[in-house]
Design a protein around this motif. Structure first.
Motif, short mmCIF file in Angstrom:
data_model
loop_
_atom_site.label_atom_id
_atom_site.label_comp_id
_atom_site.label_asym_id
_atom_site.label_seq_id
_atom_site.Cartn_x
_atom_site.Cartn_y
_atom_site.Cartn_z
N GLU A 122 -47.34 -5.23 5.47
CA GLU A 122 -46.39 -6.34 5.55
C GLU A 122 -45.18 -5.95 6.41
O GLU A 122 -44.10 -5.67 5.90
CB GLU A 122 -45.92 -6.69 4.13
CG GLU A 122 -45.09 -7.95 4.04
CD GLU A 122 -44.60 -8.15 2.61
OE1 GLU A 122 -43.43 -8.53 2.46
OE2 GLU A 122 -45.37 -7.92 1.67
N PRO A 123 -45.35 -5.94 7.74
CA PRO A 123 -44.21 -5.58 8.58
C PRO A 123 -43.24 -6.77 8.67
O PRO A 123 -43.63 -7.87 8.97
CB PRO A 123 -44.83 -5.29 9.95
CG PRO A 123 -46.11 -6.05 9.95
CD PRO A 123 -46.56 -6.17 8.52
N LYS A 124 -41.99 -6.49 8.33
CA LYS A 124 -40.97 -7.54 8.45
C LYS A 124 -39.67 -6.91 8.91
O LYS A 124 -39.41 -5.73 8.68
CB LYS A 124 -40.79 -8.30 7.14
CG LYS A 124 -40.18 -7.53 6.01
CD LYS A 124 -39.98 -8.43 4.79
CE LYS A 124 -39.17 -7.70 3.74
NZ LYS A 124 -38.92 -8.52 2.58
N LYS A 125 -38.86 -7.72 9.55
CA LYS A 125 -37.58 -7.26 10.06
C LYS A 125 -36.59 -7.16 8.90
O LYS A 125 -36.50 -8.04 8.05
CB LYS A 125 -37.08 -8.25 11.11
CG LYS A 125 -35.89 -7.74 11.88
CD LYS A 125 -35.56 -8.68 13.02
CE LYS A 125 -34.38 -8.13 13.78
NZ LYS A 125 -34.06 -8.94 14.93
N VAL A 126 -35.82 -6.08 8.88
CA VAL A 126 -34.82 -5.86 7.84
C VAL A 126 -33.45 -6.12 8.45
O VAL A 126 -33.07 -5.51 9.45
CB VAL A 126 -34.89 -4.41 7.30
CG1 VAL A 126 -33.81 -4.17 6.27
CG2 VAL A 126 -36.26 -4.13 6.72
N GLY A 127 -32.73 -7.02 7.82
CA GLY A 127 -31.39 -7.36 8.30
C GLY A 127 -30.32 -6.65 7.49
O GLY A 127 -30.60 -5.93 6.52
N LEU A 128 -29.08 -6.84 7.89
CA LEU A 128 -27.95 -6.20 7.22
C LEU A 128 -27.84 -6.65 5.76
O LEU A 128 -27.61 -5.84 4.86
CB LEU A 128 -26.65 -6.52 7.98
CG LEU A 128 -25.42 -5.74 7.57
CD1 LEU A 128 -25.64 -4.24 7.72
CD2 LEU A 128 -24.22 -6.18 8.39
N PHE A 129 -28.05 -7.93 5.52
CA PHE A 129 -28.00 -8.45 4.16
C PHE A 129 -29.10 -7.82 3.30
O PHE A 129 -28.88 -7.52 2.12
CB PHE A 129 -28.13 -9.99 4.16
CG PHE A 129 -28.03 -10.59 2.79
CD1 PHE A 129 -26.83 -10.62 2.10
CD2 PHE A 129 -29.16 -11.11 2.18
CE1 PHE A 129 -26.74 -11.16 0.83
CE2 PHE A 129 -29.09 -11.66 0.90
CZ PHE A 129 -27.88 -11.69 0.22
N ASP A 130 -30.27 -7.60 3.91
CA ASP A 130 -31.37 -6.95 3.18
C ASP A 130 -30.98 -5.53 2.76
O ASP A 130 -31.36 -5.06 1.69
CB ASP A 130 -32.63 -6.90 4.05
CG ASP A 130 -33.21 -8.28 4.31
OD1 ASP A 130 -33.17 -9.13 3.39
OD2 ASP A 130 -33.70 -8.50 5.44
N LEU A 131 -30.25 -4.84 3.62
CA LEU A 131 -29.80 -3.49 3.27
C LEU A 131 -28.84 -3.51 2.08
O LEU A 131 -28.97 -2.69 1.16
CB LEU A 131 -29.11 -2.81 4.47
CG LEU A 131 -30.03 -2.38 5.61
CD1 LEU A 131 -29.20 -1.85 6.77
CD2 LEU A 131 -30.99 -1.31 5.13
N PHE A 132 -27.88 -4.41 2.10
CA PHE A 132 -26.93 -4.50 0.97
C PHE A 132 -27.66 -4.89 -0.31
O PHE A 132 -27.37 -4.37 -1.39
CB PHE A 132 -25.81 -5.49 1.28
CG PHE A 132 -24.83 -4.98 2.30
CD1 PHE A 132 -24.17 -3.77 2.12
CD2 PHE A 132 -24.55 -5.71 3.45
CE1 PHE A 132 -23.27 -3.30 3.06
CE2 PHE A 132 -23.66 -5.24 4.39
CZ PHE A 132 -23.01 -4.04 4.20
#
Length: 162
Positions: A122-132
């Motif tokens: 399941e490759p998906k892009k990780v955003g800044l909000f995802d990190l928090f």
């Protein structure tokens, strides 16, 4: 009355008698380990057929030249540097607790395998909000805390070295 013996003369064997005795001992030894001798002869025959026996003989004849080449190669800077690194790594490994190190490496390996499997499916892009958002996950928080602690400890040691 007989004369008392004052000196004992040791019998000296001739060269032919010495050879005959050595040959008899060799025959007895071969007879005792016949299977091993057969295997040794088979090994020598295979070495001869493959050319390794000839190469080994040539190497032995040129051993002084080969030794000079080997010593010359071993004295080069990259080789001595590599040996020094190997000793430093061995010293480091000797100072570590084997049980704790094995446990840590096991966690890292299994975590990396699990992460690889998860991201390959399941490759998906990780955003800044995802990190928090991920920092709220107790497992991720524990790993981040571990790495931050490790970075802090490394930094303290680096400061002490300078």
């Amino acid at each position: 009355m007989a004369k008392p013996i004052t000196a004992i003369q040791k019998r000296q064997m001739t060269e032919e008698e010495k050879r005959a005795e050595a040959l008899a001992k060799l025959k007895a030894a071969v007879g005792d380990s016949e299977e091993a001798v057969r295997e040794l002869l088979t090994l020598i025959e295979q070495l001869h057929e493959s050319g390794l026996l000839e190469a080994a003989n040539a190497l032995l004849k040129a051993r002084e030249d080969v030794a000079k080449i080997v010593v010359g190669q071993l004295n080069q800077k990259p080789v001595t540097t590599m040996v020094n690194h190997a000793f430093a790594l061995a010293g480091l490994a000797a100072s570590l607790d084997p049980e704790r190190t094995a446990k840590l490496l096991e966690h890292i390996a299994s975590g990396a395998i699990e992460a690889y499997e998860e991201t390959s499916v399941e490759p998906k892009k990780v955003g800044l909000f995802d990190l928090f958002k991920a920092l709220n996950d107790p497992d991720i928080n524990r790993a981040v805390h571990f790495f931050l602690s490790a970075l802090k400890a490394i930094g303290q040691r680096l400061r002490n070295d300078s």
